[in-house]
Design a protein around this motif. Structure first.
Motif, PDB file in Angstrom:
ATOM      1  N   PRO A  48       0.829  -1.210   0.000  1.00 24.45           N
ATOM      2  CA  PRO A  48       0.000   0.000   0.000  1.00 24.45           C
ATOM      3  C   PRO A  48       0.862   1.259   0.000  1.00 24.45           C
ATOM      4  O   PRO A  48       1.991   1.251   0.486  1.00 24.45           O
ATOM      5  CB  PRO A  48      -0.806  -0.121   1.294  1.00 24.45           C
ATOM      6  N   SER A  49       0.357   2.308  -0.534  1.00 22.11           N
ATOM      7  CA  SER A  49       1.087   3.576  -0.513  1.00 22.11           C
ATOM      8  C   SER A  49       1.285   4.028   0.929  1.00 22.11           C
ATOM      9  O   SER A  49       0.543   3.624   1.839  1.00 22.11           O
ATOM     10  CB  SER A  49       0.323   4.644  -1.293  1.00 22.11           C
ATOM     11  N   SER A  50       2.284   4.840   1.131  1.00 20.87           N
ATOM     12  CA  SER A  50       2.569   5.316   2.485  1.00 20.87           C
ATOM     13  C   SER A  50       1.399   6.120   3.042  1.00 20.87           C
ATOM     14  O   SER A  50       1.087   6.048   4.240  1.00 20.87           O
ATOM     15  CB  SER A  50       3.835   6.173   2.488  1.00 20.87           C
ATOM     16  N   ARG A  51       0.704   6.836   2.152  1.00 20.12           N
ATOM     17  CA  ARG A  51      -0.433   7.627   2.624  1.00 20.12           C
ATOM     18  C   ARG A  51      -1.568   6.706   3.071  1.00 20.12           C
ATOM     19  O   ARG A  51      -2.157   6.887   4.136  1.00 20.12           O
ATOM     20  CB  ARG A  51      -0.922   8.562   1.508  1.00 20.12           C
ATOM     21  N   ALA A  52      -1.861   5.669   2.258  1.00 17.75           N
ATOM     22  CA  ALA A  52      -2.944   4.742   2.612  1.00 17.75           C
ATOM     23  C   ALA A  52      -2.615   3.962   3.878  1.00 17.75           C
ATOM     24  O   ALA A  52      -3.484   3.764   4.741  1.00 17.75           O
ATOM     25  CB  ALA A  52      -3.194   3.787   1.445  1.00 17.75           C
ATOM     26  N   MET A  53      -1.382   3.557   3.981  1.00 17.85           N
ATOM     27  CA  MET A  53      -0.981   2.814   5.178  1.00 17.85           C
ATOM     28  C   MET A  53      -1.093   3.685   6.424  1.00 17.85           C
ATOM     29  O   MET A  53      -1.576   3.236   7.481  1.00 17.85           O
ATOM     30  CB  MET A  53       0.457   2.316   5.017  1.00 17.85           C
ATOM     31  N   ALA A  54      -0.686   4.932   6.304  1.00 17.62           N
ATOM     32  CA  ALA A  54      -0.757   5.834   7.458  1.00 17.62           C
ATOM     33  C   ALA A  54      -2.197   6.046   7.904  1.00 17.62           C
ATOM     34  O   ALA A  54      -2.500   6.070   9.112  1.00 17.62           O
ATOM     35  CB  ALA A  54      -0.097   7.167   7.101  1.00 17.62           C
ATOM     36  N   LEU A  55      -3.112   6.165   6.942  1.00 19.46           N
ATOM     37  CA  LEU A  55      -4.515   6.348   7.285  1.00 19.46           C
ATOM     38  C   LEU A  55      -5.078   5.112   7.978  1.00 19.46           C
ATOM     39  O   LEU A  55      -5.824   5.218   8.957  1.00 19.46           O
ATOM     40  CB  LEU A  55      -5.318   6.661   6.026  1.00 19.46           C
ATOM     41  N   LEU A  57      -3.517   2.816   9.700  1.00 18.72           N
ATOM     42  CA  LEU A  57      -2.918   2.577  11.017  1.00 18.72           C
ATOM     43  C   LEU A  57      -3.084   3.749  11.974  1.00 18.72           C
ATOM     44  O   LEU A  57      -2.826   3.616  13.173  1.00 18.72           O
ATOM     45  CB  LEU A  57      -1.424   2.253  10.862  1.00 18.72           C
ATOM     46  N   GLY A  58      -3.489   4.894  11.450  1.00 21.01           N
ATOM     47  CA  GLY A  58      -3.674   6.062  12.300  1.00 21.01           C
ATOM     48  C   GLY A  58      -2.374   6.642  12.806  1.00 21.01           C
ATOM     49  O   GLY A  58      -2.276   7.027  13.981  1.00 21.01           O
ATOM     50  N   VAL A  59      -1.382   6.699  11.914  1.00 17.76           N
ATOM     51  CA  VAL A  59      -0.075   7.245  12.304  1.00 17.76           C
ATOM     52  C   VAL A  59       0.329   8.310  11.306  1.00 17.76           C
ATOM     53  O   VAL A  59      -0.279   8.459  10.233  1.00 17.76           O
ATOM     54  CB  VAL A  59       1.002   6.132  12.341  1.00 17.76           C
ATOM     55  N   ALA A  60       1.362   9.035  11.661  1.00 17.86           N
ATOM     56  CA  ALA A  60       1.878  10.039  10.744  1.00 17.86           C
ATOM     57  C   ALA A  60       2.495   9.354   9.526  1.00 17.86           C
ATOM     58  O   ALA A  60       3.101   8.286   9.637  1.00 17.86           O
ATOM     59  CB  ALA A  60       2.923  10.906  11.452  1.00 17.86           C
ATOM     60  N   ARG A  61       2.362   9.966   8.372  1.00 17.25           N
ATOM     61  CA  ARG A  61       2.908   9.385   7.153  1.00 17.25           C
ATOM     62  C   ARG A  61       4.429   9.208   7.256  1.00 17.25           C
ATOM     63  O   ARG A  61       4.993   8.264   6.698  1.00 17.25           O
ATOM     64  CB  ARG A  61       2.547  10.275   5.957  1.00 17.25           C
ATOM     65  N   ALA A  62       5.086  10.097   7.967  1.00 17.40           N
ATOM     66  CA  ALA A  62       6.546  10.034   8.097  1.00 17.40           C
ATOM     67  C   ALA A  62       6.989   8.716   8.743  1.00 17.40           C
ATOM     68  O   ALA A  62       8.037   8.172   8.396  1.00 17.40           O
ATOM     69  CB  ALA A  62       7.052  11.212   8.935  1.00 17.40           C
ATOM     70  N   SER A  63       6.170   8.202   9.665  1.00 21.73           N
ATOM     71  CA  SER A  63       6.514   6.927  10.309  1.00 21.73           C
ATOM     72  C   SER A  63       6.491   5.787   9.306  1.00 21.73           C
ATOM     73  O   SER A  63       7.349   4.895   9.325  1.00 21.73           O
ATOM     74  CB  SER A  63       5.544   6.629  11.462  1.00 21.73           C
ATOM     75  N   TYR A  68       9.186   2.022   5.367  1.00 21.98           N
ATOM     76  CA  TYR A  68       9.347   1.563   3.984  1.00 21.98           C
ATOM     77  C   TYR A  68      10.796   1.718   3.518  1.00 21.98           C
ATOM     78  O   TYR A  68      11.332   0.859   2.807  1.00 21.98           O
ATOM     79  CB  TYR A  68       8.424   2.352   3.056  1.00 21.98           C
ATOM     80  N   GLU A  69      11.419   2.810   3.899  1.00 18.43           N
ATOM     81  CA  GLU A  69      12.815   3.034   3.505  1.00 18.43           C
ATOM     82  C   GLU A  69      13.728   1.951   4.080  1.00 18.43           C
ATOM     83  O   GLU A  69      14.646   1.475   3.400  1.00 18.43           O
ATOM     84  CB  GLU A  69      13.278   4.416   3.964  1.00 18.43           C
ATOM     85  N   GLN A  70      13.459   1.559   5.319  1.00 20.70           N
ATOM     86  CA  GLN A  70      14.268   0.506   5.934  1.00 20.70           C
ATOM     87  C   GLN A  70      14.025  -0.832   5.242  1.00 20.70           C
ATOM     88  O   GLN A  70      14.965  -1.592   4.979  1.00 20.70           O
ATOM     89  CB  GLN A  70      13.952   0.395   7.431  1.00 20.70           C
ATOM     90  N   LEU A  71      12.769  -1.140   4.944  1.00 18.04           N
ATOM     91  CA  LEU A  71      12.443  -2.395   4.243  1.00 18.04           C
ATOM     92  C   LEU A  71      13.083  -2.427   2.859  1.00 18.04           C
ATOM     93  O   LEU A  71      13.585  -3.473   2.420  1.00 18.04           O
ATOM     94  CB  LEU A  71      10.925  -2.532   4.122  1.00 18.04           C
TER      95      LEU A  71
END
Length: 445
Positions: A48-55, A57-63, A68-71
């Motif tokens: 999923p896109s970082s924006r969709a995942m953040a929504l 999970l209810g977290v900031a997109r930066a998290s 994703y960068e680490q993965l």
């Protein structure tokens, strides 16, 4: 989100622990990684896109971006330009094959590794054990001086002190140790012959590496220092036990038992554990054997600082004119065990190999500790410390001998040593010392 694989549904059901000390981005990364390795997320599944995942999970997109960068950096996901991010086929395939049932051949513990657990925690546990021969006292005056010198050394640290240094040790410390050994132990040396080590054990380890090959015969004292014997066994050499009498190592027995030995490990000033000093006749006999056979002598001069009556005994090395003695000493017993600084006086022919081995083992001694020790010796604190501790250890020796004699009258013969930090008591009735030790351990529980 319908285009994502079924595995993501389980992922979204996972709850983040917002009270945890682990960051949210790290939790997201760990959950995705675990799902890939377990097979819950299969190769090629779209991430999923970082924006969709953040929504979701209810977290900031930066998290999510950080996770994703680490993965991506570790190869769990692949980024395809213009298409998106997908679970790595290579990693998922390897994980799937790893889960496939098959016979697993586990690595066997090598035979050589089985010798180490005996010593794994002996030093830590030994501090509280009665009659521990490794125990030293921490002098309050020395401790305060040490703190002051350490604080000053830290304040003076410069770039040269924080970088790589001579693997043989700081020149200033080697010069101070050289001056001390010449006067106190009659050692024949120059500062450049001294190699700073972490203590006696490391110095002996280096000597074994430099002098011996697997299968070589060496003389060891019987009884003798168990750690030296263990080190020799680990090096796959052949220790030959040579008995000790009132004059020290019996050289004539060594000649008959192992005339082709490549080295001998001795404690001539205060034999461990019996405590006898090697006679001058035996010293000369041992040196003559070394010259005739081309062997080297490793002289362990432990606790030489603490002699309680009569003049200090000169070192065996000081009698050696053919440079076949490696002289080993330590400051850990003289000061405190946590210091971890010892030294070896090395024949010049062996210096390149000795320093090279020192370099390969752990590169160099710690700079800060060397600076403090050097200042401690240079300012006369070491000599004053030895004088104070010699008086204190003599008082403790006398008190222990008197108590043993009084409490075990008729059972023990207690010998009062002239040197060192332990004494030996002999059972009169032929009882087993091992049985008595075992009974004492049970009583101490």
């Amino acid at each position: 989100m319908a285009s994502t694989s079924q595995g993501w549904a389980d992922f979204y059901a996972w709850q983040l622990d917002r009270a945890s000390r682990t960051s949210l981005s790290r939790q997201i990364y760990m959950q995705v990684r675990s799902a890939v390795l377990s097979g819950a997320l299969r190769a090629g599944a779209r991430v999923p896109s970082s924006r969709a995942m953040a929504l979701r999970l209810g977290v900031a997109r930066a998290s999510v971006v950080s996770a994703y960068e680490q993965l991506l950096a570790e190869g769990y996901v692949d980024s395809r330009h213009g298409s998106g991010t997908f679970i790595s086929g290579e990693v998922a395939g390897l994980a799937r094959r790893r889960r496939a049932p098959r016979v697993i051949k586990r690595a066997a513990v090598p035979t050589s590794a089985r010798a180490f657990p005996d010593f794994e925690r002996s030093a830590v546990q030994g501090e509280a054990r009665p009659f521990n021969t490794g125990r030293t006292l921490i002098d309050a005056r020395t401790a305060e001086t040490w703190r002051s010198l350490t604080h000053r050394a830290v304040r003076r640290l410069g770039p040269n002190d924080l970088g790589y240094a001579d693997p043989a040790g700081l020149a200033e410390l080697r010069a101070n140790i050289c001056d001390y050994l010449r006067v106190a132990r009659a050692v024949r040396c120059e500062p450049d012959q001294i190699v700073i080590t972490a203590g006696t054990q490391q110095a002996i380890d280096i000597a074994i590496r430099v002098l011996l090959a697997p299968g070589d015969e060496v003389w060891v004292e019987d009884p003798g220092y168990p750690l030296t014997h263990a080190q020799l066994l680990l090096a796959q050499v052949q220790p030959r036990a040579i008995p000790v009498d009132v004059e020290g190592l019996m050289v004539d027995v060594g000649r008959r038992t192992a005339s082709r030995a490549r080295a001998v490990f001795v404690t001539p000033s205060h034999q461990f554990p019996i405590g006898v000093a090697m006679s001058m006749a035996r010293r000369l006999e041992l040196l003559a054997w070394a010259r005739q056979s081309g062997a080297f002598i490793v002289e362990d001069d432990y606790t030489s600082e603490f002699r309680y009556s009569g003049p200090a005994l000169a070192s065996l090395q000081g009698l050696d004119h053919s440079e076949q003695v490696i002289y080993v000493g330590t400051l850990n017993k003289a000061l405190f065990p946590g210091l971890r600084i010892g030294y070896a006086v090395v024949p010049r022919a062996l210096l390149p190999a000795f320093i090279g081995a020192r370099y390969l083992i752990d590169r160099q001694p710690a700079t800060l500790q060397q600076v403090v020790v050097s200042e401690f010796m240079q300012q006369g604190h070491f000599a004053a410390h030895i004088r104070r501790m010699r008086l204190l250890y003599r008082e403790q020796r006398d008190a222990l001998a008197e108590t043993l004699t009084r409490r075990a009258a008729g059972r023990l013969d207690v010998e009062l040593p002239d040197q060192g930090m332990h004494l030996v008591a002999y059972l009169r009735d032929g009882s087993s010392d091992l049985a008595i030790e075992a009974a004492a351990r049970r009583a101490a529980r």
